[in-house]
Design a protein around this motif. Structure first.
Motif, PDB file in Angstrom:
ATOM      1  N   ILE A  97       0.856  -1.178   0.000  1.00 31.59           N
ATOM      2  CA  ILE A  97       0.000   0.000   0.000  1.00 31.59           C
ATOM      3  C   ILE A  97       0.896   1.234   0.000  1.00 31.59           C
ATOM      4  CG2 ILE A  97      -1.724   1.318   1.275  1.00 31.59           C
ATOM      5  CD1 ILE A  97      -2.806  -1.314   2.353  1.00 31.59           C
ATOM      6  N   VAL A  98       0.711   2.077  -1.008  1.00 27.89           N
ATOM      7  CA  VAL A  98       1.514   3.281  -1.180  1.00 27.89           C
ATOM      8  C   VAL A  98       0.592   4.491  -1.074  1.00 27.89           C
ATOM      9  CG1 VAL A  98       3.006   4.601  -2.742  1.00 27.89           C
ATOM     10  CG2 VAL A  98       3.159   2.093  -2.682  1.00 27.89           C
ATOM     11  N   PHE A  99       0.957   5.455  -0.244  1.00 34.32           N
ATOM     12  CA  PHE A  99       0.231   6.720  -0.188  1.00 34.32           C
ATOM     13  C   PHE A  99       0.921   7.711  -1.124  1.00 34.32           C
ATOM     14  CE2 PHE A  99      -1.062   5.237   4.139  1.00 34.32           C
ATOM     15  CZ  PHE A  99      -2.436   5.242   3.909  1.00 34.32           C
ATOM     16  N   ALA A 100       0.153   8.287  -2.060  1.00 40.28           N
ATOM     17  CA  ALA A 100       0.677   9.321  -2.945  1.00 40.28           C
ATOM     18  C   ALA A 100      -0.034  10.626  -2.600  1.00 40.28           C
ATOM     19  CB  ALA A 100       0.440   8.951  -4.404  1.00 40.28           C
ATOM     20  N   VAL A 101       0.698  11.561  -2.022  1.00 37.98           N
ATOM     21  CA  VAL A 101       0.127  12.857  -1.631  1.00 37.98           C
ATOM     22  C   VAL A 101       0.165  13.762  -2.849  1.00 37.98           C
ATOM     23  CG1 VAL A 101       0.220  14.754   0.005  1.00 37.98           C
ATOM     24  CG2 VAL A 101       0.977  12.466   0.709  1.00 37.98           C
ATOM     25  N   ASN A 102      -1.015  14.041  -3.405  1.00 38.55           N
ATOM     26  CA  ASN A 102      -1.122  14.729  -4.690  1.00 38.55           C
ATOM     27  C   ASN A 102      -1.457  16.213  -4.512  1.00 38.55           C
ATOM     28  OD1 ASN A 102      -1.186  14.930  -7.496  1.00 38.55           O
ATOM     29  ND2 ASN A 102      -3.342  14.351  -7.631  1.00 38.55           N
ATOM     30  N   LYS A 103      -1.247  16.978  -5.585  1.00 39.12           N
ATOM     31  CA  LYS A 103      -1.584  18.404  -5.694  1.00 39.12           C
ATOM     32  C   LYS A 103      -0.778  19.264  -4.723  1.00 39.12           C
ATOM     33  CE  LYS A 103      -6.266  17.225  -7.213  1.00 39.12           C
ATOM     34  NZ  LYS A 103      -7.718  17.504  -7.089  1.00 39.12           N
ATOM     35  N   LEU A 104       0.389  18.794  -4.345  1.00 35.03           N
ATOM     36  CA  LEU A 104       1.236  19.601  -3.468  1.00 35.03           C
ATOM     37  C   LEU A 104       1.774  20.829  -4.189  1.00 35.03           C
ATOM     38  CD1 LEU A 104       3.126  16.729  -1.622  1.00 35.03           C
ATOM     39  CD2 LEU A 104       1.710  18.479  -0.526  1.00 35.03           C
ATOM     40  N   ASP A 105       1.748  20.817  -5.521  1.00 36.47           N
ATOM     41  CA  ASP A 105       2.190  21.985  -6.279  1.00 36.47           C
ATOM     42  C   ASP A 105       1.270  23.184  -6.058  1.00 36.47           C
ATOM     43  OD1 ASP A 105       0.484  20.071  -7.819  1.00 36.47           O
ATOM     44  OD2 ASP A 105       0.320  21.793  -9.179  1.00 36.47           O
ATOM     45  N   ALA A 106       0.049  22.905  -5.574  1.00 34.28           N
ATOM     46  CA  ALA A 106      -0.916  23.982  -5.336  1.00 34.28           C
ATOM     47  C   ALA A 106      -0.827  24.533  -3.914  1.00 34.28           C
ATOM     48  CB  ALA A 106      -2.331  23.486  -5.603  1.00 34.28           C
ATOM     49  N   MET A 107       0.045  23.982  -3.080  1.00 33.68           N
ATOM     50  CA  MET A 107       0.172  24.433  -1.692  1.00 33.68           C
ATOM     51  C   MET A 107       1.218  25.540  -1.580  1.00 33.68           C
ATOM     52  SD  MET A 107      -2.054  22.481  -0.254  1.00 33.68           S
ATOM     53  CE  MET A 107      -1.741  22.678   1.501  1.00 33.68           C
ATOM     54  N   ASN A 108       0.979  26.483  -0.672  1.00 34.94           N
ATOM     55  CA  ASN A 108       1.933  27.576  -0.480  1.00 34.94           C
ATOM     56  C   ASN A 108       3.278  27.068   0.018  1.00 34.94           C
ATOM     57  OD1 ASN A 108       0.101  29.552  -1.284  1.00 34.94           O
ATOM     58  ND2 ASN A 108      -0.757  29.741   0.792  1.00 34.94           N
ATOM     59  N   ASP A 109       3.240  26.107   0.930  1.00 32.11           N
ATOM     60  CA  ASP A 109       4.473  25.506   1.452  1.00 32.11           C
ATOM     61  C   ASP A 109       4.338  23.999   1.333  1.00 32.11           C
ATOM     62  OD1 ASP A 109       6.694  24.602   2.859  1.00 32.11           O
ATOM     63  OD2 ASP A 109       6.613  26.263   4.303  1.00 32.11           O
ATOM     64  N   VAL A 117      -1.814  -1.159   9.446  1.00 28.52           N
ATOM     65  CA  VAL A 117      -1.545  -1.224   8.005  1.00 28.52           C
ATOM     66  C   VAL A 117      -0.059  -1.029   7.749  1.00 28.52           C
ATOM     67  CG1 VAL A 117      -1.998  -0.144   5.766  1.00 28.52           C
ATOM     68  CG2 VAL A 117      -3.841  -0.347   7.455  1.00 28.52           C
ATOM     69  N   GLN A 118       0.539  -1.957   7.006  1.00 28.42           N
ATOM     70  CA  GLN A 118       1.935  -1.824   6.603  1.00 28.42           C
ATOM     71  C   GLN A 118       1.986  -0.980   5.337  1.00 28.42           C
ATOM     72  OE1 GLN A 118       4.703  -2.984   8.229  1.00 28.42           O
ATOM     73  NE2 GLN A 118       3.337  -3.673   9.865  1.00 28.42           N
ATOM     74  N   VAL A 119       2.675   0.140   5.399  1.00 27.14           N
ATOM     75  CA  VAL A 119       2.741   1.065   4.266  1.00 27.14           C
ATOM     76  C   VAL A 119       4.089   0.934   3.576  1.00 27.14           C
ATOM     77  CG1 VAL A 119       2.590   3.483   3.559  1.00 27.14           C
ATOM     78  CG2 VAL A 119       1.184   2.642   5.444  1.00 27.14           C
ATOM     79  N   ALA A 120       4.067   0.759   2.257  1.00 25.87           N
ATOM     80  CA  ALA A 120       5.311   0.602   1.507  1.00 25.87           C
ATOM     81  C   ALA A 120       6.052   1.923   1.365  1.00 25.87           C
ATOM     82  CB  ALA A 120       5.016   0.024   0.116  1.00 25.87           C
ATOM     83  N   ALA A 121       5.317   3.012   1.164  1.00 28.65           N
ATOM     84  CA  ALA A 121       5.967   4.314   0.983  1.00 28.65           C
ATOM     85  C   ALA A 121       4.926   5.420   1.019  1.00 28.65           C
ATOM     86  CB  ALA A 121       6.740   4.353  -0.334  1.00 28.65           C
ATOM     87  N   ILE A 122       5.402   6.642   1.271  1.00 27.59           N
ATOM     88  CA  ILE A 122       4.591   7.854   1.156  1.00 27.59           C
ATOM     89  C   ILE A 122       5.342   8.784   0.213  1.00 27.59           C
ATOM     90  CG2 ILE A 122       3.499   9.772   2.355  1.00 27.59           C
ATOM     91  CD1 ILE A 122       3.538   8.116   4.900  1.00 27.59           C
ATOM     92  N   VAL A 123       4.729   9.112  -0.917  1.00 25.12           N
ATOM     93  CA  VAL A 123       5.427   9.841  -1.983  1.00 25.12           C
ATOM     94  C   VAL A 123       4.685  11.142  -2.286  1.00 25.12           C
ATOM     95  CG1 VAL A 123       6.332   9.716  -4.339  1.00 25.12           C
ATOM     96  CG2 VAL A 123       6.111   7.626  -2.978  1.00 25.12           C
ATOM     97  N   PRO A 124       5.392  12.283  -2.316  1.00 27.37           N
ATOM     98  CA  PRO A 124       4.764  13.540  -2.742  1.00 27.37           C
ATOM     99  C   PRO A 124       4.746  13.610  -4.266  1.00 27.37           C
ATOM    100  CG  PRO A 124       7.035  13.952  -2.127  1.00 27.37           C
ATOM    101  CD  PRO A 124       6.792  12.476  -1.891  1.00 27.37           C
TER     102      PRO A 124
END
Length: 448
Positions: free
Chosen positions: A166-178, A199-206
């Motif tokens: 299970i991979v979390f992909a944090v999306n739309k970070l380009d729209a954040m001020n920081d 839950v075992q998480v494989a990675a968290i990717v921006p």
């Protein structure tokens, strides 16, 4: 443990074992409008799978809409949402992929469950712009509130369905001020949620699916993230191991009769299906469920009708040494390895619009065998916000809970944690024929 360290450690642990040469089946899931279809479109474009004329056909207002590469239904294009699961295929120099674009609407959770049940990995998208606390600080402290309900629900379902990575992909970070601060706070919330849910998480990717940042290639010096891009990560993830260590089990899907044969040393029918667990070769003894008759395997054919031993996950044709009454829906099992049961305790994902109540009778499907199943009682329901169990008299649509099922005829089952094939059933409404629930058998919860 910060997000980068967590991601790298998990990725290394996942890649250290398992098959990474076979095609990877993965799904994208998460809440509505988190960018799932856009992400898949970006992967297809950046891997050069999409032709120029296809790109020309997905224009909106003079700009390319990557989501249209997967949203093929007219209703999806009109409403700008994903309804059904769309499968796409692409490959890189290192690996082949099969992607399932799962819908984010709670109404279509049943479609997401269908896709996740056969997936090796899941990319759960998180839209950074929907989490206002990602950009706020209260009294100098990071504010960590609840994640979106569908983010939590889809992650829990993937974990229940034994999706290996299970991979979390944090999306739309380009729209954040920081973007760096937002990614750090969201990662903190995701790690806390994963630990609480087991839950075992494989990675968290921006990532930015729209711009392609950290999708197919790394976007240097962004969000203080030094790990691999999402595609590089997917190239390293293992496929789900087949149930080789589990005793032999084989659901009969089709019965073929030989033309005519004077050979009396074996039966005149071939039983075709896919080996659910273990392996099969000539000389093995098997027991037929439900008749409980036994026979010896005289011949095994692979998917191209060549004599060959067949292992779990592959299609086989089995010829017995004598004629037995075996039909579609029967099981061939390793003798004395299973004790068929008529009552099971299971975790279910309820998918029907009509709530589940005790006393209702459904069709239960295991392999190709149908039996009547009565809901003897509802034990509890999972609160997806607190992750705790709470008493329940019914399960509403998209709820997760524990129930006891009484079967009209015995089935050979194993805990889902041990075998995907033997530990899973589907409940179907006897009147509407709708798929009502995905059933996962619990460990040490079966009785004769």
């Amino acid at each position: 443990m910060n997000a980068t360290t967590f991601s790298e450690a998990s990725t290394i642990a996942q890649a250290a074992h398992g098959d990474t040469s076979t095609a990877l089946r993965f799904i994208t899931c998460g809440s509505v409008d988190d960018g799932k279809s856009t992400l898949i479109g970006r992967l297809l474009v950046d891997s050069k799978t999409v032709l120029q004329d296809q790109l020309a056909g997905v224009q909106r207002g003079g700009e390319t809409d990557l989501a249209l590469l997967t949203d093929g239904l007219s209703a999806e294009r009109e409403q700008g949402i994903t309804i059904d699961v769309a499968y796409r295929y692409f490959s890189t120099a290192k690996r082949k992929f099969i992607i399932g674009d799962a819908p984010g609407h709670e109404q279509y959770t049943r479609n997401m469950v269908t896709a996740a049940s056969a997936a090796d990995a899941a990319v759960v998208l998180v839209d950074a712009t929907k989490l206002p606390w990602a950009g706020e600080v209260a009294d100098g402290e990071i504010v960590v509130q609840d994640l979106l309900p569908q983010t939590r629900r889809h992650t829990l379902l993937c974990n229940l369905l034994r999706v290996q990575s299970i991979v979390f992909a944090v999306n739309k970070l380009d729209a954040m001020n920081d973007a760096e601060v937002a990614f750090e706070r969201i990662s903190t919330a995701l790690i806390a949620f994963a630990e609480a849910a087991g839950v075992q998480v494989a990675a968290i990717v921006p990532i930015s699916a729209l711009k392609g940042w950290n999708v197919a290639s790394r976007h240097a010096d962004w969000c203080n993230y030094e790990g691999p891009s999402l595609l590089e990560l997917l190239e390293q993830l293992p496929v789900t191991e087949k149930d080789e260590a589990v005793p032999f089990a084989f659901p009969v899907q089709w019965v073929e009769k030989f033309s005519s044969s004077a050979d009396t040393s074996q039966g005149r029918r071939v039983f075709w299906g896919r080996v659910a667990s273990g392996h099969i070769e000539p000389g093995q003894r098997v027991t037929v469920l439900p008749s409980k008759q036994t026979a010896t395997v005289a011949q095994v054919l692979n998917h191209v009708r060549q004599p060959h031993a067949v292992h779990a996950g592959h299609s086989a044709g089995i010829v017995l040494d004598r004629e037995l009454d075996v039909s579609r829906g029967d099981w061939l099992l390793e003798p004395e390895a299973f004790e068929p049961v008529r009552e099971i305790t299971a975790t279910i994902a309820w998918l029907d619009d009509e709530p589940l109540v005790a006393g209702r009778v459904y069709w239960a499907l295991q392999g190709h065998r149908w039996v009547k199943a009565k809901v003897a009682r509802i034990i509890d329901r999972v609160n997806i916000t607190t992750l705790g169990s709470e008493p329940a008299t019914q399960l509403e649509a998209n709820s997760i809970g524990d129930v006891v099922l009484s079967l009209q005829q015995p089935l050979a089952v194993l805990p889902f944690t041990r075998s995907r094939a033997l530990g899973s059933l589907v409940l179907v409404d006897t009147a509407t024929h709708k798929t009502s629930a995905a059933v996962l058998v619990q460990p040490s919860a079966t009785t004769n």
